[in-house]
Design a protein around this motif. Structure first.
Motif, PDB file in Angstrom:
ATOM      1  N   ARG A  79       0.811  -1.218   0.000  1.00 34.81           N
ATOM      2  CA  ARG A  79       0.000   0.000   0.000  1.00 34.81           C
ATOM      3  C   ARG A  79       0.846   1.270   0.000  1.00 34.81           C
ATOM      4  O   ARG A  79       0.317   2.361  -0.258  1.00 34.81           O
ATOM      5  CB  ARG A  79      -0.933   0.014   1.224  1.00 34.81           C
ATOM      6  CG  ARG A  79      -1.869  -1.196   1.313  1.00 34.81           C
ATOM      7  CD  ARG A  79      -2.751  -1.320   0.081  1.00 34.81           C
ATOM      8  NE  ARG A  79      -3.710  -2.413   0.201  1.00 34.81           N
ATOM      9  CZ  ARG A  79      -3.931  -3.333  -0.740  1.00 34.81           C
ATOM     10  NH1 ARG A  79      -3.228  -3.302  -1.876  1.00 34.81           N
ATOM     11  NH2 ARG A  79      -4.826  -4.280  -0.570  1.00 34.81           N
ATOM     12  N   ASP A  80       2.133   1.137   0.315  1.00 28.21           N
ATOM     13  CA  ASP A  80       2.977   2.337   0.355  1.00 28.21           C
ATOM     14  C   ASP A  80       3.875   2.400  -0.885  1.00 28.21           C
ATOM     15  O   ASP A  80       4.007   1.418  -1.625  1.00 28.21           O
ATOM     16  CB  ASP A  80       3.828   2.357   1.628  1.00 28.21           C
ATOM     17  CG  ASP A  80       4.860   1.226   1.637  1.00 28.21           C
ATOM     18  OD1 ASP A  80       4.494   0.111   1.193  1.00 28.21           O
ATOM     19  OD2 ASP A  80       6.011   1.451   2.045  1.00 28.21           O
ATOM     20  N   ALA A  84       5.339  -0.906  -2.961  1.00 28.19           N
ATOM     21  CA  ALA A  84       4.739  -1.136  -4.277  1.00 28.19           C
ATOM     22  C   ALA A  84       5.820  -1.165  -5.354  1.00 28.19           C
ATOM     23  O   ALA A  84       5.815  -2.007  -6.253  1.00 28.19           O
ATOM     24  CB  ALA A  84       3.704  -0.059  -4.580  1.00 28.19           C
ATOM     25  N   ARG A  85       6.761  -0.242  -5.242  1.00 30.06           N
ATOM     26  CA  ARG A  85       7.848  -0.180  -6.240  1.00 30.06           C
ATOM     27  C   ARG A  85       8.676  -1.473  -6.207  1.00 30.06           C
ATOM     28  O   ARG A  85       9.002  -2.033  -7.246  1.00 30.06           O
ATOM     29  CB  ARG A  85       8.745   1.028  -5.919  1.00 30.06           C
ATOM     30  CG  ARG A  85       9.934   1.170  -6.831  1.00 30.06           C
ATOM     31  CD  ARG A  85       9.500   1.649  -8.208  1.00 30.06           C
ATOM     32  NE  ARG A  85      10.587   1.577  -9.174  1.00 30.06           N
ATOM     33  CZ  ARG A  85      10.591   2.245 -10.327  1.00 30.06           C
ATOM     34  NH1 ARG A  85       9.577   3.015 -10.655  1.00 30.06           N
ATOM     35  NH2 ARG A  85      11.599   2.137 -11.148  1.00 30.06           N
ATOM     36  N   GLU A  89       9.066  -4.251  -9.264  1.00 28.32           N
ATOM     37  CA  GLU A  89      10.365  -4.655  -9.822  1.00 28.32           C
ATOM     38  C   GLU A  89      10.562  -6.160  -9.692  1.00 28.32           C
ATOM     39  O   GLU A  89      11.078  -6.815 -10.597  1.00 28.32           O
ATOM     40  CB  GLU A  89      11.505  -3.888  -9.122  1.00 28.32           C
ATOM     41  CG  GLU A  89      11.562  -2.447  -9.608  1.00 28.32           C
ATOM     42  CD  GLU A  89      12.515  -1.567  -8.806  1.00 28.32           C
ATOM     43  OE1 GLU A  89      13.162  -2.098  -7.863  1.00 28.32           O
ATOM     44  OE2 GLU A  89      12.584  -0.358  -9.114  1.00 28.32           O
ATOM     45  N   ARG A  90      10.097  -6.702  -8.558  1.00 27.62           N
ATOM     46  CA  ARG A  90      10.232  -8.147  -8.366  1.00 27.62           C
ATOM     47  C   ARG A  90       9.379  -8.911  -9.377  1.00 27.62           C
ATOM     48  O   ARG A  90       9.804  -9.927  -9.926  1.00 27.62           O
ATOM     49  CB  ARG A  90       9.854  -8.539  -6.933  1.00 27.62           C
ATOM     50  CG  ARG A  90      10.375  -9.921  -6.572  1.00 27.62           C
ATOM     51  CD  ARG A  90      10.003 -10.318  -5.165  1.00 27.62           C
ATOM     52  NE  ARG A  90       8.600 -10.707  -5.092  1.00 27.62           N
ATOM     53  CZ  ARG A  90       8.112 -11.603  -4.235  1.00 27.62           C
ATOM     54  NH1 ARG A  90       8.906 -12.187  -3.362  1.00 27.62           N
ATOM     55  NH2 ARG A  90       6.837 -11.900  -4.224  1.00 27.62           N
ATOM     56  N   SER A  91       8.147  -8.432  -9.615  1.00 27.84           N
ATOM     57  CA  SER A  91       7.275  -9.108 -10.587  1.00 27.84           C
ATOM     58  C   SER A  91       7.879  -9.051 -11.990  1.00 27.84           C
ATOM     59  O   SER A  91       7.874 -10.046 -12.723  1.00 27.84           O
ATOM     60  CB  SER A  91       5.881  -8.480 -10.592  1.00 27.84           C
ATOM     61  OG  SER A  91       5.176  -8.862  -9.425  1.00 27.84           O
ATOM     62  N   LEU A  92       8.404  -7.881 -12.370  1.00 30.86           N
ATOM     63  CA  LEU A  92       9.042  -7.756 -13.686  1.00 30.86           C
ATOM     64  C   LEU A  92      10.178  -8.766 -13.805  1.00 30.86           C
ATOM     65  O   LEU A  92      10.337  -9.424 -14.839  1.00 30.86           O
ATOM     66  CB  LEU A  92       9.580  -6.333 -13.889  1.00 30.86           C
ATOM     67  CG  LEU A  92       8.518  -5.244 -14.112  1.00 30.86           C
ATOM     68  CD1 LEU A  92       9.143  -3.850 -13.964  1.00 30.86           C
ATOM     69  CD2 LEU A  92       7.858  -5.383 -15.485  1.00 30.86           C
ATOM     70  N   ALA A 130       6.031   4.717 -12.246  1.00 28.12           N
ATOM     71  CA  ALA A 130       6.380   3.570 -13.088  1.00 28.12           C
ATOM     72  C   ALA A 130       5.749   3.718 -14.476  1.00 28.12           C
ATOM     73  O   ALA A 130       6.337   3.312 -15.494  1.00 28.12           O
ATOM     74  CB  ALA A 130       5.916   2.277 -12.429  1.00 28.12           C
ATOM     75  N   LYS A 131       4.578   4.323 -14.507  1.00 25.22           N
ATOM     76  CA  LYS A 131       3.899   4.547 -15.798  1.00 25.22           C
ATOM     77  C   LYS A 131       4.698   5.542 -16.643  1.00 25.22           C
ATOM     78  O   LYS A 131       4.910   5.335 -17.836  1.00 25.22           O
ATOM     79  CB  LYS A 131       2.483   5.065 -15.527  1.00 25.22           C
ATOM     80  CG  LYS A 131       1.607   5.128 -16.755  1.00 25.22           C
ATOM     81  CD  LYS A 131       0.168   5.503 -16.402  1.00 25.22           C
ATOM     82  CE  LYS A 131      -0.623   5.762 -17.671  1.00 25.22           C
ATOM     83  NZ  LYS A 131      -2.032   6.071 -17.404  1.00 25.22           N
TER      84      LYS A 131
END
Lengths: 294, 252
Positions: A79-80, A84-85, A89-92, A130-131
């Motif tokens: 949520r912060d 989130a960042r 990055e981990r998902s990417l 990120a967008k």
């Protein structure tokens, strides 16, 4: 397979979205086959999350092979800003791609969370940065929480492109505000926000664990799903005919092929047939016993 | 108040707001709840069944709030539940602007159709709207037909009249045409009709109550009951048939 506009994203999603959590229950080879099957049936929208066990990693190889054919949704429960960042990055990294098409706030449940994500140091600020950097395309939100909270979120997040929420005849049969996800669908339509339906195939809660231990459940879903071709088709037709942009497939891989078949054959549903499913669910859950009629 | 979609769908194109309404055969109060929710000025809910009268009253009361809830109180002030025979309504001529018969006629034996149609026509004001929501006869292959047949057999033995009769929309339309009504529209409410486990159980309960009314040594009664219980068990639930909504109008 029929496609529909996914809100302002510019993407036309197939009416079935692949819920990639199903890959978590398969070995890599089975996961690869599943993705090939889903693509072969024409599905162009996938949805995954870091909390789905190994799903991101198992999706990776085929996602990279077919990157151009797949509109990729992912999400975070952070949520912060910093959390989130990091999760993005981990998902990417785990997916092995440099861009996620739709990044979503995952499982919004409480008013305080809405405060936090919309704050200066909140997750949405990280999404927007990120967008700007081109790491993600659009911003979405998922919730199976209070419909009013989702409505508030739609009011407060100007750049929200999609919402994901439960919609099925059991939910539609409940008249109270706590289950009024139809109001969410209506508002999203008015605002031009894309809509993803979840829990379309949920039949009800599992029996209590004293009766049926968790290890003995025949499906991985945290609810008991409908599981015959006819029921799956009815449920798919119901969800798609409510006007959702797309319907997310259930989390258990054993059900996915039936859902793909239903989605391929989707041809609308008469309103009297939709009401039939709602009425059936209402009676299953009715406080008034002894009814001869509908 | 939980209003079933069958009711909201049937009412949605009828002028209920501000109307004096008669719900003929209140049942568990489904249509009554819908009429009140749609702003009826007054609803006379008529039933000859004491339990149904109580259920209908209870239905309008907010479950969370006994007396303090304004909506609930206002709704109750607009409702009069009358325990009466539909063949002799305790209402004056030309008294009501909307009549609903939601799931009524399937429990009306053929011999009573005329008396009820005549009485509904008597209390209907010129221009009155009438909604007849009911079931088309079930298709041959529907398993629930056997349960209804047993129910009718038990009712014939005990009461000398059938319990359930599914009249085609066309037949009821013609019946009311004979009383000067014209058909406004016909729409499908449910297709298929979901006969859930609780419906089947309620119909088996009818068999039980009629068998209880037979002489204690009735072998036929015991056989009917046994067969009904076995059918409920075997069928579980079934979706079959159609429920329609026929809207009629009395000339101005």
């Amino acid at each position: 397979m029929e496609t529909r506009d996914l809100g302002p994203t510019g993407h036309e999603s197939t009416i079935a979205t692949f819920g990639a959590i199903a890959l978590n229950w398969l070995e890599q080879e089975g996961a690869n086959q599943m993705v090939e099957l889903v693509l072969d049936r024409g599905v162009n929208h996938f949805d995954v999350a870091p909390t789905y066990g190994d799903a991101e990693r198992k999706l990776g190889p085929k996602l990279r092979q077919h990157r151009e054919e797949i509109y990729l949704g992912c999400k975070t429960q952070e949520r912060d800003y910093d959390g989130a960042r990091r999760k993005l990055e981990r998902s990417l990294d785990r997916l092995g791609v440099d861009h996620i098409d739709l990044y979503q706030v995952h499982g919004l449940e409480y008013e305080e969370e809405l405060e936090e994500i919309t704050g200066d140091d909140g997750a949405l600020a990280a999404f927007r940065d990120a967008k700007e950097e081109g790491l993600i395309g659009d911003i979405g939100l998922t919730s199976h929480g209070n419909p009013q909270l989702i409505l508030d979120a739609m009011d407060r997040i100007d750049d929200l492109a999609t919402v994901m929420f439960p919609l099925n005849p059991v939910v539609a049969a409940k008249d109270d505000d706590d289950h009024d996800y139809e109001a969410v669908l209506e508002r999203a339509d008015e605002a031009g926000i894309g809509t993803l339906g979840i829990k379309a195939f949920a039949k009800g809660s599992w029996p209590p664990t004293e009766e049926l231990p968790e290890a003995d459940r025949p499906y991985a879903n945290w609810y008991e799903p409908v599981d015959t071709p006819d029921e799956i088709r009815e449920r798919f037709d119901f969800a798609a005919s409510q006007g959702l942009s797309t319907v997310v497939s259930p989390g258990d891989p054993k059900l996915v092929a039936m859902v793909l078949d239903a989605a391929t054959r989707y041809d609308g549903m008469a309103e009297s047939a939709q009401r039939s499913l709602v009425e059936e669910a209402r009676h299953d859950d009715s406080p008034v016993p002894e009814q001869l009629h509908h | 108040m939980d209003v079933p979609r069958t009711v909201t769908t049937a009412l949605e194109d009828r002028p209920i707001e501000g109307a004096v309404c008669l719900e003929a055969g209140a049942g568990v109060g489904n249509a009554t709840a819908g009429l009140l929710a749609n702003g009826a000025a007054r609803v006379y809910a008529v039933t000859d069944d004491r339990t149904h009268a109580e259920t209908t009253l209870e239905r309008v009361r907010s479950p969370t709030d006994d007396d303090g809830n304004d909506d609930s109180r206002r709704a109750r002030n607009r409702l009069a539940v009358l325990e009466a025979d539909l063949r002799a309504l305790p209402l004056p001529d030309d008294a009501v602007e909307v009549i609903t018969a939601h799931g009524l006629f399937n429990v009306v034996p053929p011999a009573d159709l005329d008396a009820i149609a005549g009485e509904l026509t008597r209390v209907a004001a010129p221009g009155c709207h009438l909604l007849v929501d009911d079931y088309e006869p079930l298709p041959d292959e529907a398993a629930v037909r056997d349960l209804f047949a047993l129910e009718n057999a038990a009712a014939q033995l005990a009461d000398g009249a059938p319990m359930v009769t599914f009249y085609p929309a066309e037949a009821l339309g013609r019946l009311f045409a004979g009383y000067g009504w014209t058909v406004d529209r016909h729409r499908m409410l449910l297709d298929p009709v979901p006969w859930t486990a609780s419906h089947l159980e309620a119909h088996a309960e009818v068999v039980r109550s009629r068998v209880d009314a037979l002489p204690a040594d009735s072998e036929l009664g015991a056989a009917l009951l046994e067969r009904a219980d076995a059918l409920v068990e075997a069928i579980g639930s079934e979706s079959a048939g159609e429920m329609y909504s026929l809207a009629l109008r009395r000339p101005e």
